[in-house]
Design a protein around this motif. Structure first.
Motif, PDB file in Angstrom:
ATOM      1  N   VAL A  38       0.838  -1.205   0.000  1.00  0.00           N
ATOM      2  CA  VAL A  38       0.000   0.000   0.000  1.00  0.00           C
ATOM      3  C   VAL A  38       0.874   1.256   0.000  1.00  0.00           C
ATOM      4  O   VAL A  38       0.597   2.222  -0.726  1.00  0.00           O
ATOM      5  N   ILE A  39       1.954   1.248   0.787  1.00  0.00           N
ATOM      6  CA  ILE A  39       2.854   2.414   0.837  1.00  0.00           C
ATOM      7  C   ILE A  39       3.494   2.651  -0.531  1.00  0.00           C
ATOM      8  O   ILE A  39       3.601   3.799  -0.976  1.00  0.00           O
ATOM      9  N   THR A  40       3.927   1.586  -1.221  1.00  0.00           N
ATOM     10  CA  THR A  40       4.527   1.786  -2.548  1.00  0.00           C
ATOM     11  C   THR A  40       3.501   2.334  -3.534  1.00  0.00           C
ATOM     12  O   THR A  40       3.846   3.148  -4.394  1.00  0.00           O
ATOM     13  N   ALA A  41       2.244   1.927  -3.401  1.00  0.00           N
ATOM     14  CA  ALA A  41       1.203   2.466  -4.287  1.00  0.00           C
ATOM     15  C   ALA A  41       0.990   3.952  -4.012  1.00  0.00           C
ATOM     16  O   ALA A  41       0.864   4.759  -4.944  1.00  0.00           O
ATOM     17  N   LEU A  42       0.968   4.345  -2.743  1.00  0.00           N
ATOM     18  CA  LEU A  42       0.793   5.766  -2.393  1.00  0.00           C
ATOM     19  C   LEU A  42       1.994   6.597  -2.832  1.00  0.00           C
ATOM     20  O   LEU A  42       1.830   7.690  -3.388  1.00  0.00           O
ATOM     21  N   LEU A  43       3.195   6.086  -2.597  1.00  0.00           N
ATOM     22  CA  LEU A  43       4.403   6.789  -3.019  1.00  0.00           C
ATOM     23  C   LEU A  43       4.455   6.903  -4.544  1.00  0.00           C
ATOM     24  O   LEU A  43       4.810   7.947  -5.087  1.00  0.00           O
ATOM     25  N   GLY A  44       4.070   5.841  -5.225  1.00  0.00           N
ATOM     26  CA  GLY A  44       4.027   5.868  -6.686  1.00  0.00           C
ATOM     27  C   GLY A  44       3.026   6.875  -7.205  1.00  0.00           C
ATOM     28  O   GLY A  44       3.292   7.579  -8.185  1.00  0.00           O
ATOM     29  N   SER A  45       1.884   6.987  -6.546  1.00  0.00           N
ATOM     30  CA  SER A  45       0.877   7.968  -6.946  1.00  0.00           C
ATOM     31  C   SER A  45       1.419   9.386  -6.796  1.00  0.00           C
ATOM     32  O   SER A  45       1.239  10.231  -7.669  1.00  0.00           O
ATOM     33  N   TYR A  46       2.107   9.645  -5.705  1.00  0.00           N
ATOM     34  CA  TYR A  46       2.709  10.965  -5.485  1.00  0.00           C
ATOM     35  C   TYR A  46       3.759  11.267  -6.554  1.00  0.00           C
ATOM     36  O   TYR A  46       3.759  12.348  -7.155  1.00  0.00           O
ATOM     37  N   LEU A  47       4.665  10.301  -6.785  1.00  0.00           N
ATOM     38  CA  LEU A  47       5.702  10.506  -7.799  1.00  0.00           C
ATOM     39  C   LEU A  47       5.106  10.699  -9.185  1.00  0.00           C
ATOM     40  O   LEU A  47       5.582  11.522  -9.966  1.00  0.00           O
ATOM     41  N   PHE A  48       4.059   9.944  -9.496  1.00  0.00           N
ATOM     42  CA  PHE A  48       3.410  10.048 -10.798  1.00  0.00           C
ATOM     43  C   PHE A  48       2.867  11.457 -11.013  1.00  0.00           C
ATOM     44  O   PHE A  48       3.079  12.066 -12.055  1.00  0.00           O
ATOM     45  N   ARG A  49       2.180  12.002 -10.003  1.00  0.00           N
ATOM     46  CA  ARG A  49       1.627  13.356 -10.134  1.00  0.00           C
ATOM     47  C   ARG A  49       2.731  14.389 -10.269  1.00  0.00           C
ATOM     48  O   ARG A  49       2.671  15.272 -11.120  1.00  0.00           O
ATOM     49  N   ARG A  50       3.755  14.271  -9.443  1.00  0.00           N
ATOM     50  CA  ARG A  50       4.825  15.266  -9.460  1.00  0.00           C
ATOM     51  C   ARG A  50       5.630  15.201 -10.767  1.00  0.00           C
ATOM     52  O   ARG A  50       5.870  16.218 -11.408  1.00  0.00           O
ATOM     53  N   GLN A  51       6.082  14.016 -11.150  1.00  0.00           N
ATOM     54  CA  GLN A  51       6.868  13.865 -12.366  1.00  0.00           C
ATOM     55  C   GLN A  51       6.032  14.145 -13.611  1.00  0.00           C
ATOM     56  O   GLN A  51       6.530  14.672 -14.596  1.00  0.00           O
ATOM     57  N   GLY A  52       4.753  13.789 -13.563  1.00  0.00           N
ATOM     58  CA  GLY A  52       3.873  14.078 -14.690  1.00  0.00           C
ATOM     59  C   GLY A  52       3.721  15.563 -14.926  1.00  0.00           C
ATOM     60  O   GLY A  52       3.749  16.036 -16.066  1.00  0.00           O
ATOM     61  N   LEU A  53       3.600  16.327 -13.852  1.00  0.00           N
ATOM     62  CA  LEU A  53       3.491  17.779 -13.977  1.00  0.00           C
ATOM     63  C   LEU A  53       4.777  18.370 -14.548  1.00  0.00           C
ATOM     64  O   LEU A  53       4.735  19.216 -15.443  1.00  0.00           O
ATOM     65  N   ASP A  54       5.926  17.921 -14.045  1.00  0.00           N
ATOM     66  CA  ASP A  54       7.210  18.411 -14.566  1.00  0.00           C
ATOM     67  C   ASP A  54       7.356  18.102 -16.057  1.00  0.00           C
ATOM     68  O   ASP A  54       7.784  18.950 -16.842  1.00  0.00           O
ATOM     69  N   THR A  55       6.978  16.903 -16.456  1.00  0.00           N
ATOM     70  CA  THR A  55       7.081  16.506 -17.862  1.00  0.00           C
ATOM     71  C   THR A  55       6.113  17.323 -18.710  1.00  0.00           C
ATOM     72  O   THR A  55       6.449  17.747 -19.820  1.00  0.00           O
ATOM     73  N   TRP A  56       4.907  17.559 -18.210  1.00  0.00           N
ATOM     74  CA  TRP A  56       3.917  18.353 -18.936  1.00  0.00           C
ATOM     75  C   TRP A  56       4.420  19.774 -19.163  1.00  0.00           C
ATOM     76  O   TRP A  56       4.270  20.325 -20.254  1.00  0.00           O
ATOM     77  N   VAL A  57       5.057  20.365 -18.159  1.00  0.00           N
ATOM     78  CA  VAL A  57       5.603  21.726 -18.288  1.00  0.00           C
ATOM     79  C   VAL A  57       6.701  21.740 -19.349  1.00  0.00           C
ATOM     80  O   VAL A  57       6.727  22.624 -20.215  1.00  0.00           O
ATOM     81  N   ARG A  58       7.608  20.758 -19.308  1.00  0.00           N
ATOM     82  CA  ARG A  58       8.681  20.700 -20.310  1.00  0.00           C
ATOM     83  C   ARG A  58       8.123  20.489 -21.716  1.00  0.00           C
ATOM     84  O   ARG A  58       8.597  21.079 -22.682  1.00  0.00           O
TER      85      ARG A  58
END
Length: 172
Positions: A38-58
């Motif tokens: 469950v913790i890896t799923a939550l951490l993955g969700s956080y990373l996905f949102r953060r990295q997705g936003l950075d990639t979208w901006v680039r």
């Protein structure tokens, strides 16, 4: 790849994932295994949102500069796959998912995919565009795209070229 091969690959992978989960649970216990999953799923969700936003901006910055955002498009697909793998229970999928979500490994893998050769298409309000990149064939090996005897066209593909284009509909 036929349907049977895909089915057996998915079935084999799921079986392997269950075996790994069972081994880990046997070593540390089921409650801790479930909490870690469950913790890896939550951490993955956080990373996905953060990295997705950075990639979208680039991606938007590259498009505003009139450049083809190939790296960002490949990274975006990797982010989607990595996010999906991280919410899937299992340690193998978590390892692959984290590798796809962490910026260093994702950028490295994306650059390898782009260097290998890809065809990328995109649609805009005005029309459609494309960029084709392909690799050289080392050692003079068989080039599947070279003109065949008896064909009625004069195209041959030479190594290392990038062809970009854009089309616009005029019948509207």
């Amino acid at each position: 790849m036929g349907f049977g091969r895909i089915f057996f690959f998915i079935f084999g992978f799921a079986l392997l994932e269950v075996l790994v989960l069972a081994q880990v649970a046997g070593a540390i216990g089921w409650p801790i295994t479930i909490i870690v999953t469950v913790i890896t799923a939550l951490l993955g969700s956080y990373l996905f949102r953060r990295q997705g936003l950075d990639t979208w901006v680039r991606l938007n910055q590259r498009m505003q500069q009139g450049e083809m955002p190939g790296q960002e498009m490949v990274e975006g697909m990797m982010l989607l796959l990595g996010g999906a793998l991280l919410i899937t229970p299992g340690f193998i999928t978590d390892a692959v998912g984290f590798a796809l979500l962490l910026p260093g490994s994702r950028r490295w893998m994306a650059s390898k995919v782009i260097k290998k050769g890809t065809l990328q298409g995109f649609t805009t309000v005005q029309g459609a565009g494309f960029a084709y990149t392909r690799t050289r064939y080392p050692g003079g090996g068989a080039n599947p795209f070279q003109q065949q005897p008896g064909r009625n066209d004069d195209r041959t593909i030479t190594g290392g070229d990038t062809i970009e284009g854009e089309s616009h509909r005029t019948d509207r």
